[in-house]
Design an enzyme around this catalytic site. Structure first.
Site, short mmCIF file in Angstrom:
data_model
loop_
_atom_site.label_atom_id
_atom_site.label_comp_id
_atom_site.label_asym_id
_atom_site.label_seq_id
_atom_site.Cartn_x
_atom_site.Cartn_y
_atom_site.Cartn_z
N ASP A 417 0.78 -1.24 0.00
CA ASP A 417 0.00 0.00 0.00
C ASP A 417 0.81 1.29 0.00
OD1 ASP A 417 -2.57 -0.96 -0.30
OD2 ASP A 417 -2.85 -1.30 1.84
N TYR A 498 -10.17 0.12 1.39
CA TYR A 498 -10.02 -0.17 2.80
C TYR A 498 -9.68 1.04 3.63
CZ TYR A 498 -10.52 -4.84 4.52
OH TYR A 498 -11.05 -5.98 5.02
CU LIG Z 1 -9.31 -7.60 4.81
#
Ligand SMILES: [Cu+2]
Ligand SMILES: *[C@@H]1O[C@H](CO)[C@@H](O)[C@H](O)[C@H]1NC(C)=O
Ligand SMILES: *[C@@H]1O[C@H](CO)[C@@H](O)[C@H](O)[C@H]1NC(C)=O
Ligand SMILES: *[C@@H]1O[C@H](CO)[C@@H](O)[C@H](O)[C@H]1NC(C)=O
Ligand SMILES: *[C@@H]1O[C@H](CO)[C@@H](O)[C@H](O)[C@H]1NC(C)=O
Ligand SMILES: *[C@@H]1O[C@H](CO)[C@@H](O)[C@H](O)[C@H]1NC(C)=O
Ligand SMILES: *[C@@H]1O[C@H](CO)[C@@H](O)[C@H](O)[C@H]1NC(C)=O
Ligand SMILES: *[C@@H]1O[C@H](CO)[C@@H](O)[C@H](O)[C@H]1NC(C)=O
Ligand SMILES: *[C@@H]1O[C@H](CO)[C@@H](O)[C@H](O)[C@H]1NC(C)=O
Ligand SMILES: *[C@@H]1O[C@H](CO)[C@@H](O)[C@H](O)[C@H]1NC(C)=O
Ligand SMILES: *[C@@H]1O[C@H](CO)[C@@H](O)[C@H](O)[C@H]1NC(C)=O
Ligand SMILES: *[C@@H]1O[C@H](CO)[C@@H](O)[C@H](O)[C@H]1NC(C)=O
Length: 822
Positions: A417, A498
């Site tokens: 990320d 997320y």
């Molecule tokens: Cu997850």
């Protein structure tokens, strides 16, 4: 009169912090009729029942609880991990554009074949220089800008890390040089860019693929992914790209678009996959490698089409957005849920101090600086307790989400990320939801395309009281119990689908915790053939299994930089003792050892939690001869990567394989991961394995690289969003013989109640409630009216980012924009 002399014969207090329903109508407006009592009327041994006391003694005192607390301070030293000023950034950018040798184009006018400035940020100082400044008389370390260039004006595009400085810029002494020393790959700070043609990829390749099967996608899903305004499908795929045999291979898949503004696309996979060879920069040389549908592979579009329109072709259903994918309130409201819920307030205001310019914080004898970077977001530095440094650095290094599946999309995805960056996605926090309304908020900034974006109120600082005490004990004559009040620094980063909530917590016993909680939309899989890789969670949907692993660097300095890691293991033993009359006793005992070298420095939390991992200073023993140290242990769960030697990641995330990893600290190994490791997984800029070369980690400056993680097998309760009650992981650091006794005994926020013969004999409050200021020195009966503001935060103030243009520098015309980063 000292605080401890301040014995209260009869004081009954309702929690001022956790106001329940009972008090709800006074929350918004301070009222002298608040239904609580600060002090009862009685004397020693006078027995009253609590109910009567509450009813009979409504308080009427006027003083504010907040008026003497200071919240603004000046940091003792400059924050050497701080951000560049607007003027510094603008001057660096201007200087860079003046360098003919860099051949740069302003982002606004750049094509995929121009060189651009990707990042301008403050360079971190070497620890040796920072310590000389923090602990000694040295001047502030010279400031440099860390710049990343995106050099795309070439057949072999690459990112280049360079240093520009020293700052401030001047036209004579400022130079630039490749930044190489922090990376294990020694090639002038360059890493290839596989993302250089991201626009062309769509216009010249993916949309054309979509067009080539439009008859099929219309038939299957009544939609297209062709780059048209009326497209109802999207097409995107694996990250990292498959990097083998000198080729760059993509797998992409089709997704239904949500029909409204909800961000549900990652819940809408459609089960058609396409493979392409996109090696090189010339789209005319890119090749289709085949289609996959219902676990049947077709080498050409023609073969797929022929099969599709043949009789007996098995068509599968589509995942389509519905309320199941929307987060708004739905379903019957629980009884009483619409009444005002418990709400935390801080009647005294902030019981901590902040220097917002230097991002320096003091709370209950803890002090630290806050740093913030594009790659990893929030970081803490120089964390001290009572002036003694415990950690030089505590910071996120990288976060991965490694998926698996029978299909090539889920089999291929292993996000790293920091490529996307935590900084750009650390959005404004929602007051009263992400953090208490009363929290102190700080801004953070990052560079993008010749502008600096500022996320307003994106870091919060607050005290909280746990729903459980930190200490209690009952006897037949007294009970003592202490509130567990702790301090939190928090930021939330929404990286794609997320949302990661990062919390650093500080406790009164000297313990520190780092925690991550996850929410947001899962990235799901098309269900067919994925039974071994997830639960079926909706019509044609698999909650695709994946591991989250987040690596944190913990550079401990326990009473100096020379530290060791002691392992204290509980072992089952059989032993005969002088008193056991020759009989063997099956029992247990402790064994102590040290981690001697980096070769022994990578391990997992012991089975049955049998091994204590303690960072100690072998030269600092307490009065009993035990090493003073801090123990490291899992808190709210921890995990490392299940996949051994991941083919997707190769050498790009070797940090993920163990729970605990210990290295000798070096200026040349400041970070465990590089944001562009995903661009060259077999030869990444930072190969974490290369840190481990057998050096001694005994009695030296060392770093613990600790993994938080979650094995995530989403179930139907992850719809529409994953919930933070269970999606969490944390590690804590606890004092181990570090203090002579529990430090939390210092807090006045405890009570000891004596009782005898059915009567209260004593209520010792230790001078709590504003003892340090409100009500005056030594006053036993501190009186103040809790200030409830702000309980209802102004949510209309949520506005998004402020952007300041750097080239041309236009500091006086900031504007709002989030578009360019999401
Ligand atoms: Cu997850
Ligand atoms: C981009 O190009 C246009 C047209 O050449 C020019 O007017 C503009 O100033 C350029 N933008 C920047 C930031 O230099
Ligand atoms: C400089 O960049 C331009 C594109 O912006 C490119 O056409 C040119 O070849 C580059 N010059 C050199 C010397 O690399
Ligand atoms: C920081 O340390 C590295 C590695 O020793 C060295 O190459 C570099 O020059 C140092 N930086 C500064 C500003 O002294
Ligand atoms: C450096 O030179 C440029 C022009 O070449 C000028 O615009 C700028 O103001 C100079 N900067 C300093 C700090 O002297
Ligand atoms: C197909 O899509 C079109 C345009 O998006 C829409 O008008 C039409 O109603 C859809 N047909 C079906 C059967 O859903
Ligand atoms: C979408 O737009 C294209 C071109 O504007 C048109 O040819 C096509 O029929 C439209 N598709 C649908 C489903 O409406
Ligand atoms: C602890 O905090 C108090 C109050 O701010 C301060 O007076 C004291 O010096 C601090 N102690 C140490 C050891 O830093
Ligand atoms: C954050 O930025 C806003 C807008 O520029 C400003 O008003 C506010 O004072 C900043 N907050 C801090 C703590 O500096
Ligand atoms: C750390 O230990 C080394 C020997 O291992 C010693 O030379 C050095 O002086 C020590 N440093 C400190 C700060 O105590
Ligand atoms: C430990 O202390 C001794 C005596 O004070 C000193 O000689 C030695 O260098 C120290 N070692 C380390 C590793 O700090
Ligand atoms: C990891 O896997 C690759 C490819 O399968 C293999 O070449 C390599 O030897 C493996 N490395 C380790 C450390 O197992």
């Amino acid at each position: 009169m000292g605080i401890s002399d301040c014995l209260r014969p009869r004081a009954i207090v309702l929690s001022l912090l956790l106001l329940s329903l009972l008090a709800h109508d006074v929350l918004a407006r301070p009222s002298p009729k608040a239904p609580w009592v600060r002090k009862g009327p009685g004397r020693k041994k006078m027995a009253n029942n609590i109910k009567r006391a509450i009813e009979g003694h409504r308080r009427t005192t006027e003083a504010s609880c907040a008026d003497t607390l200071t919240t603004s301070i000046t940091a003792p030293k400059k924050n050497v991990w701080g951000e560049l000023t607007d003027v510094e950034t603008a001057s660096v950018v201007q200087w860079l554009f003046g360098r003919q040798d860099l051949n740069l184009t302003v982002s606004e006018n750049a094509t995929e074949w121009d060189n651009t400035i990707q990042l301008v940020e403050a360079m971190w100082p070497n620890k040796t220089d920072a310590l000389a400044y923090l602990d000694g008389d040295a001047t502030e370390p010279a400031r440099y800008a860390h710049v990343v260039l995106n050099n795309r004006a070439t057949e072999a595009p690459y990112y280049a890390d360079i240093l520009v400085g020293p700052l401030p810029i001047d036209n004579v002494t400022t130079t630039w040089e490749p930044l190489e020393f922090p990376y294990t790959k020694k090639n002038g700070g360059r890493v290839r860019n596989l993302d250089a043609d991201s626009d062309t990829l769509y216009t010249e390749w993916l949309y054309k693929l979509g067009e080539s099967v439009a008859d099929i996608t219309l038939d299957l899903w009544n939609g297209t992914a062709m780059g048209l305004d009326n497209d109802t499908l999207d097409i995107w795929g694996i990250d990292p790209l498959w990097q083998d045999d000198g080729k760059i291979i993509r797998w992409d898949t089709f997704w239904n678009r949500p029909t409204d503004d909800f961000d549900a696309e990652t819940l809408l996979p459609l089960g058609l996959y396409v493979m392409s060879d996109v090696t090189g920069r010339d789209p005319s040389k890119w090749k289709l490698e085949g289609w996959l549908y219902n676990n049947i592979f077709y080498e050409t579009t023609e073969a797929f089409r022929e099969a599709y329109w043949s009789e007996g072709f098995e068509k599968q259903g589509a995942n389509v957005e519905g309320d199941w994918a929307r987060t708004d309130q739905q379903g019957p409201v629980h009884p009483m849920d619409a009444a005002y819920p418990p709400t935390v307030i801080a009647p005294a205001g902030s019981r901590f101090a902040v220097d917002p310019q230097q991002k320096y914080v003091e709370w209950m004898n803890y002090t630290f600086y806050i740093g913030f970077t594009r790659d990893a977001g929030l970081a803490l530095y120089d964390i001290r307790y009572k002036g003694e440094r415990v950690l030089y650095e505590l910071s996120l290094q990288e976060a991965l989400a490694h998926y698996a599946g029978n299909d090539p999309m889920n089999s291929g995805v292993a996000y790293l990320d920091t490529f996307y960056g935590f900084g750009p996605y650390s959005f404004e926090l929602v007051k009263g939801y992400d953090c208490p309304a009363y929290a102190t908020y700080l801004n953070t900034s990052f560079y993008i395309a010749e502008t600096t974006h500022t996320h307003i109120d994106s870091v919060c600082l607050f005290e909280y009281v746990a729903d459980y005490p930190i200490q209690r004990h009952s006897t037949s004559s007294y009970i003592s119990v202490t509130k567990n009040i702790y301090f939190v620094v928090r930021a939330v980063a929404t990286v794609g689908n997320y949302d990661y909530t990062f919390s650093y917590s500080f406790f009164l016993d000297g313990s520190i915790a780092v925690e991550v909680r996850a929410s947001g939309y899962i990235q799901s899989a098309y269900f067919a053939h994925n039974q071994d890789y997830g639960f079926q969670i909706h019509d044609f949907l698999s909650g695709s299994m994946h591991d989250h692993v987040l690596n944190f660097k913990a550079d401990f300095d326990i009473l100096g930089t020379n530290n060791s890691v002691q392992l204290m293991k509980m072992v089952s033993t059989s032993k005969t003792y002088p008193w056991s009359k020759g009989k063997v006793r099956n029992t247990m005992s402790l064994t102590r050892s040290f981690v001697e070298s980096e070769d022994e420095g990578r391990f997992n939390w012991g089975p049955n939690s049998d091994t204590q991992v303690i960072v100690v200073n072998e030269n600092a023993t307490n009065k009993h001869g035990e090493y003073r140290g801090y123990r490291v242990l899992p808190y709210t769960g921890a995990a490392h990567l299940t996949v051994l030697n991941s083919t997707n990641l190769a050498k790009a995330a070797r940090w993920a394989g163990h729970d605990v990893q210990i290295t000798r600290r070096k200026d040349t190994e400041p970070k465990g991961a590089h944001p562009y490791n995903s661009q060259d997984v077999h030869d990444p800029p930072i190969d974490f394995d290369a840190f481990f070369d057998g050096e001694s980690v005994r009695d030296t400056d060392l770093v613990l690289w600790l993994n938080l993680g979650m094995h995530h097998v989403p179930h139907s309760g992850d719809l529409p969003n994953t919930v933070m009650t269970t999606a969490h992981s944390g590690i804590q650091f606890m004092p181990s013989n570090y203090f002579d006794m529990d430090e939390s005994r210092r807090t006045v926020n405890q009570v000891r109640i004596g009782y005898e013969d059915g009567k209260t004999t004593e209520v010792e409050m230790f001078g709590q409630f504003g003892a340090a200021g409100v009500g005056g020195e030594g006053t036993c009966e501190k009186k103040c009216t809790p200030d409830f503001v702000p309980v209802d935060p102004d949510l209309e103030g949520y506005v998004g980012d402020i952007v300041v243009r750097k080239f041309p520098f236009d500091p006086n015309n900031p504007y709002f924009e989030v578009e360019s980063i999401v």
